[in-house]
Scaffold this active site. Structure first.
Site, PDB file in Angstrom:
ATOM      1  N   TYR A  39       0.841  -1.194   0.000  1.00 51.96           N
ATOM      2  CA  TYR A  39       0.000   0.000   0.000  1.00 51.96           C
ATOM      3  C   TYR A  39       0.877   1.245   0.000  1.00 51.96           C
ATOM      4  CZ  TYR A  39       0.945   0.916   4.961  1.00 51.96           C
ATOM      5  OH  TYR A  39       1.556   1.210   6.159  1.00 51.96           O
ATOM      6  N   LYS A 154       6.539  -1.868   2.118  1.00 55.35           N
ATOM      7  CA  LYS A 154       5.322  -1.248   2.681  1.00 55.35           C
ATOM      8  C   LYS A 154       4.160  -2.220   2.464  1.00 55.35           C
ATOM      9  CE  LYS A 154       3.160   3.291   3.242  1.00 55.35           C
ATOM     10  NZ  LYS A 154       3.559   3.454   4.643  1.00 55.35           N
ATOM     11  N   GLU A 186      12.536   2.226  14.503  1.00 58.49           N
ATOM     12  CA  GLU A 186      11.563   3.266  14.155  1.00 58.49           C
ATOM     13  C   GLU A 186      10.370   3.197  15.086  1.00 58.49           C
ATOM     14  OE1 GLU A 186      10.293   2.483  10.134  1.00 58.49           O
ATOM     15  OE2 GLU A 186       9.928   0.372  10.537  1.00 58.49           O
ATOM     16  N   LEU A 210      11.135   1.013   7.504  1.00 57.67           N
ATOM     17  CA  LEU A 210      10.510   1.472   6.269  1.00 57.67           C
ATOM     18  C   LEU A 210      11.097   2.842   5.942  1.00 57.67           C
ATOM     19  CD1 LEU A 210       8.312   1.154   4.055  1.00 57.67           C
ATOM     20  CD2 LEU A 210       6.826   2.487   5.550  1.00 57.67           C
TER      21      LEU A 210
END
Length: 288
Positions: A39, A154, A186, A210
């Site tokens: 996505y 992702k 993250e 990511l």
């Protein structure tokens, strides 16, 4: 009706535009069964997509990683996004795009005979961070990073991120700061930045994070502001002793983290490096 969603908003599904509450997929869609898809989320300001090329570049990388042929070329994706925006007429919003491997017999391996991918798009209302959030900052807790080892994709397989985000909600903070083997990775849905001695630090772009579209943008903004920038592994100790911590994402833009695990970060207020980067970010939005 879908709680919290305008049923009459226009969505795109496999070539058709229709009301979002009328959109249907097969229960055998591999995105539903396996989370076998990717996505993208593109922020839109004043009707204009922000960093569209970078978002589509990442979409292509994610599709390639899953070995799903892109159902559209670059012009096709841009046309789809523009048509969604035209049909929804929202000035400031986010465009969500999703591609799955499609509908096939439930089997872990890829379908023996390729099937058409499922392509979905929608527009959702969105309010950028408020003046209060920017002025007061955000809070976080630290947790172990227990997600899979391909965070660079992702993917719609987001259970690890969902569980991490819920830990933040349960702790009544805004985000988590994750560590793997003693090094910063993250947040649940954000990239995390460290400011130490006037230098902006970020974890390296690898399979453990990511690469947010703001990752490249923050590097650009740091260069424009004369802020030294370094991408490298960052220890927990460096995070805990940071002068400033920041988080960034499509919907959070860039915001200061002023408390971690109940302790103030630096002065406990948004710091000077954040303010300079924030000013640069605002200038980029104004320049659309």
């Amino acid at each position: 009706m879908i709680p919290g969603v305008q049923g009459d908003s226009q969505a795109y599904l496999n070539g058709d535009f229709l009301r979002i509450d009328e959109a249907r997929i097969s229960v055998l869609d591999r995105g539903f069964i396996f989370g076998d898809g990717i996505y993208e989320v593109v922020p839109v300001y004043h009707g204009k997509a922000f960093r569209m090329a970078e978002h589509l570049n990442r979409l292509d990388r994610s599709l390639a990683a899953l070995r799903i042929a892109s159902p559209h070329d670059r012009d096709g994706w841009v046309k789809l996004v523009n048509e969604l925006l035209a049909r929804n007429t929202q000035d400031t919003c986010i465009v969500y795009l999703q591609v799955t491997r499609g509908v096939a017999k439930r089997d872990h391996q890829f379908p023996a005979v390729p099937v058409p991918p499922t392509v979905f798009g929608m527009v959702s209302p969105w309010a950028p961070p408020s003046a209060a959030q920017r002025a007061s900052g955000m809070t976080a807790i630290s947790i172990p990073d227990e997600r899979w080892l391909h965070c660079e994709i992702k993917s719609v397989s987001l259970l690890g991120n969902v569980l991490a985000k819920q830990q933040a909600v349960d702790a009544q903070v805004d985000e988590v700061v994750q560590f793997r083997d003693g090094f910063l990775t993250e947040g649940a849905s954000t990239n995390v930045w460290v400011v130490s001695g006037g230098k902006l630090l970020a974890p390296p772009k690898n399979n453990l994070i990511l690469e947010g579209i703001r990752y490249g943008l923050m590097g650009e903004l740091a260069a424009e502001a004369g802020i030294p920038f370094e991408s490298r592994r960052i220890t927990r100790e460096e995070v805990e002793n940071a002068d400033e911590l920041l988080m960034s994402s499509a919907t959070k833009e860039v915001l200061p983290l002023v408390a971690l695990d109940g302790k103030p970060v630096g002065s406990g207020k948004p710091g000077p490096v954040y303010e300079r980067l924030r000013a640069g970010y605002d200038a980029r939005i104004a320049g659309l």
